[in-house]
Design a protein around this motif. Sequence first.
Motif, short mmCIF file in Angstrom:
data_model
loop_
_atom_site.label_atom_id
_atom_site.label_comp_id
_atom_site.label_asym_id
_atom_site.label_seq_id
_atom_site.Cartn_x
_atom_site.Cartn_y
_atom_site.Cartn_z
N ASN A 130 0.85 -1.19 0.00
CA ASN A 130 0.00 0.00 0.00
C ASN A 130 0.88 1.24 0.00
O ASN A 130 1.26 1.75 1.05
CB ASN A 130 -0.92 0.01 1.22
CG ASN A 130 -1.89 1.19 1.20
OD1 ASN A 130 -1.84 2.03 0.30
ND2 ASN A 130 -2.76 1.26 2.19
N PRO A 131 1.22 1.76 -1.19
CA PRO A 131 2.12 2.92 -1.29
C PRO A 131 1.59 4.16 -0.58
O PRO A 131 2.37 5.10 -0.34
CB PRO A 131 2.20 3.15 -2.81
CG PRO A 131 1.87 1.83 -3.42
CD PRO A 131 0.85 1.22 -2.50
N LYS A 132 0.31 4.19 -0.25
CA LYS A 132 -0.26 5.36 0.43
C LYS A 132 0.17 5.43 1.90
O LYS A 132 0.07 6.48 2.52
CB LYS A 132 -1.78 5.33 0.34
CG LYS A 132 -2.32 5.54 -1.08
CD LYS A 132 -3.84 5.56 -1.09
CE LYS A 132 -4.37 5.78 -2.50
NZ LYS A 132 -5.85 5.78 -2.54
N ILE A 133 0.60 4.29 2.44
CA ILE A 133 1.08 4.28 3.82
C ILE A 133 2.38 5.08 3.91
O ILE A 133 3.30 4.90 3.10
CB ILE A 133 1.31 2.84 4.31
CG1 ILE A 133 -0.03 2.09 4.38
CG2 ILE A 133 1.99 2.83 5.68
CD1 ILE A 133 0.13 0.62 4.75
N VAL A 134 2.47 5.96 4.87
CA VAL A 134 3.66 6.80 5.03
C VAL A 134 4.77 5.99 5.71
O VAL A 134 4.59 5.48 6.82
CB VAL A 134 3.36 8.07 5.86
CG1 VAL A 134 4.63 8.88 6.08
CG2 VAL A 134 2.30 8.91 5.16
#
Length: 249
Positions: A130-134
């Motif tokens: 999940n690339p949206k996770i920082v």
Amino acid sequence: MENPNYAKELTKIIVKRATGRTLENFTVEAQKAFNGTDTDKHGICLDVLVKCMDTNDTVSEIYNIEPNTYYEKNLARRNRYYNALTDSKLLFSGDDFGVLPELISIWILSYDPFGDNRMSYSVKNFVTENPKIVYNDGITTLFLNTKGKIGGTNELANLLKFFSNTSEETAVDSDLKGIHNIVNSVKRDSKVGERYMSMQTVMYYEKKISYEEGEEHGIQLGEERLAKKLEELGVDPDIIKQAMEKDED
């Protein structure tokens, strides 16, 4: 970059146009050498190391600026090692990992490292699922491509064009005119000229020796391959050798 005043001026322009950040309280070190983690481990030499301090004079950001005019096939792994060894010098025994400053590596390349025709490639770690996770490990790498056409600001485009072809014609704004004046001033410095000529001499002989070693190795490799091929064909290598010697006579 060895001149403190020139170094600060140049660094501010490069960082501003590459990242959009303005440097204020910072120091610049040219040719900063870091030894390996042990005597038998590879060391590094950073072309330009910039340390930015916060209001408490604590190092908050590190910039490593690396101009690279030759093709580096292992660039990503070289960058990985540079970052790792730089990090290893920033944390003292007993320090919490949270005090590690942000590390930004800026590679200025005369070729496109990824073939996407971009002026700038920004690389960060992320969570694959999940690339949206920082995932903020504080490391950013920028690969600037002087041949790139896509993305980037006009200011960055002008800077990269100037790096690729430094001249009065490409010094199209006040910052670049300032750099061009610095370049001309350095060229007129007799000490710098002597060092440059010495460097050219060393590079000439290094290339000459490397070519001779490579040529010798190539001949040896060719002979080994030929001998193996002749063996596979059932041909006596000595017969071929005698025929070649006869032709030479």
